[in-house]
Scaffold this active site. Structure first.
Site, PDB file in Angstrom:
ATOM      1  CG  ASP A 102      -2.023   0.894   1.270  1.00 43.84           C
ATOM      2  OD1 ASP A 102      -2.686   1.094   0.247  1.00 43.84           O
ATOM      3  OD2 ASP A 102      -2.270   1.490   2.342  1.00 43.84           O
ATOM      4  NE  ARG A 164      -6.742 -10.870  10.180  1.00 48.17           N
ATOM      5  CZ  ARG A 164      -5.919  -9.868   9.911  1.00 48.17           C
ATOM      6  NH1 ARG A 164      -5.371  -9.777   8.726  1.00 48.17           N
ATOM      7  NH2 ARG A 164      -5.657  -8.956  10.816  1.00 48.17           N
TER       8      ARG A 164
HETATM    9  P1  IMP Z   1       1.684  -0.350   3.891  1.00 51.18           P
HETATM   10  O1  IMP Z   1       0.863   0.920   3.885  1.00 51.18           O
HETATM   11  O2  IMP Z   1       2.195  -0.678   2.498  1.00 51.18           O
HETATM   12  O3  IMP Z   1       2.777  -0.270   4.905  1.00 51.18           O
HETATM   13  O4  IMP Z   1       0.689  -1.540   4.271  1.00 51.18           O
HETATM   14  C1  IMP Z   1       0.501  -1.921   5.586  1.00 51.18           C
HETATM   15  C2  IMP Z   1      -0.604  -2.905   5.786  1.00 51.18           C
HETATM   16  O5  IMP Z   1      -1.848  -2.219   5.763  1.00 51.18           O
HETATM   17  C3  IMP Z   1      -0.769  -4.010   4.773  1.00 51.18           C
HETATM   18  O6  IMP Z   1       0.122  -5.081   4.971  1.00 51.18           O
HETATM   19  C4  IMP Z   1      -2.202  -4.434   5.102  1.00 51.18           C
HETATM   20  O7  IMP Z   1      -2.215  -5.313   6.201  1.00 51.18           O
HETATM   21  C5  IMP Z   1      -2.862  -3.132   5.468  1.00 51.18           C
HETATM   22  N1  IMP Z   1      -3.678  -2.641   4.332  1.00 51.18           N
HETATM   23  C6  IMP Z   1      -3.361  -1.711   3.412  1.00 51.18           C
HETATM   24  N2  IMP Z   1      -4.341  -1.549   2.507  1.00 51.18           N
HETATM   25  C7  IMP Z   1      -5.324  -2.427   2.854  1.00 51.18           C
HETATM   26  C8  IMP Z   1      -6.606  -2.781   2.298  1.00 51.18           C
HETATM   27  O8  IMP Z   1      -7.098  -2.253   1.270  1.00 51.18           O
HETATM   28  N3  IMP Z   1      -7.307  -3.732   2.979  1.00 51.18           N
HETATM   29  C9  IMP Z   1      -6.847  -4.362   4.090  1.00 51.18           C
HETATM   30  N4  IMP Z   1      -5.643  -4.083   4.636  1.00 51.18           N
HETATM   31  C10 IMP Z   1      -4.899  -3.119   4.024  1.00 51.18           C
END
Ligand code: IMP
Ligand code: MG
Length: 189
Positions: A102, A164
């Site tokens: 993300d 999940r």
């Molecule tokens: P980051 O922002 O790339 O560090 O992502 C961190 C975490 O946020 C991911 O591993 C997911 O667990 C959670 N996450 C980000 N986007 C979503 C989404 O659309 N649905 C569910 N979890 C999300």
């Protein structure tokens, strides 16, 4: 539970096919190497369980749990390690497995940390990639699906620790969050 789903974005069959393909690619890319497959809890556990069973190479499996702090529209970039690995990553080829890339802050932190600890090579396999939201300068080496800037659940991904166990990836109905679609949601692991 399925009453809460607005639409199925990626079906169970599509996921299965892609994971099989990815397993073949990874198996040939890593042939003859000692691989540590490292899942980021909790979101990656379903994808990881399916992916490792498509690998024809010997692998070790470990998990880490981290929490990133996203509050509202601001992302702090602070990542806290909740559960670390017990083994020394020195001289290992590490394949980090994530549910979704993300902002990229979690993986960019993890990659840096494991590199510091002396891993030979670190690659990232992610089920989903949401490039529209990227903050950190990081790319996945292996991606199954690119998704639009929508909050998705299922196949390991949660909203408030629910959903999940859905076998597909779907978009929740906005009323489930109690706010209009497209706004920031809180997510853990
Ligand atoms: P980051 O922002 O790339 O560090 O992502 C961190 C975490 O946020 C991911 O591993 C997911 O667990 C959670 N996450 C980000 N986007 C979503 C989404 O659309 N649905 C569910 N979890 C999300
Ligand atoms: Mg996660």
């Amino acid at each position: 539970m399925t009453d809460d789903i607005l639409k199925v974005l990626i079906s169970e069959n599509e996921i299965k096919q892609k994971v099989q393909e990815l397993g073949k690619t990874i198996s040939s890319d890593y042939e003859g190497k000692n691989v540590l497959v490292l899942g980021v809890l909790k979101g990656s556990f379903v994808f990881m369980a399916d992916l490792i069973r498509e690998l024809s190479i010997p692998v070790e499996v470990e998990f880490m749990a981290v929490s990133s702090y996203h509050s509202g529209v601001k992302t702090s970039g602070v990542v806290k390690i909740i559960k670390d690995i017990d083994i020394n990553p020195q001289n290992l080829h590490i394949l980090i497995v994530e549910d979704i890339l993300d902002s990229g802050l979690t993986l960019s932190y993890l990659k840096g940390l494991l590199m510091q600890r002396g891993a030979t090579d670190i690659r990232i396999a992610t089920l989903l990639d949401k490039p529209a939201r990227r903050i950190a300068d990081i790319k996945a080496d292996y991606t199954c699906f690119e998704v639009p800037d929508e909050f998705v659940v299922g196949y390991g991904l949660d909203y408030a620790e629910q959903y999940r166990n859905l076998p597909y990836v779907g978009v929740l109905k906005p009323e489930v969050y109690g706010q209009p679609a497209g706004q920031e949601k809180q997510a853990k692991g």
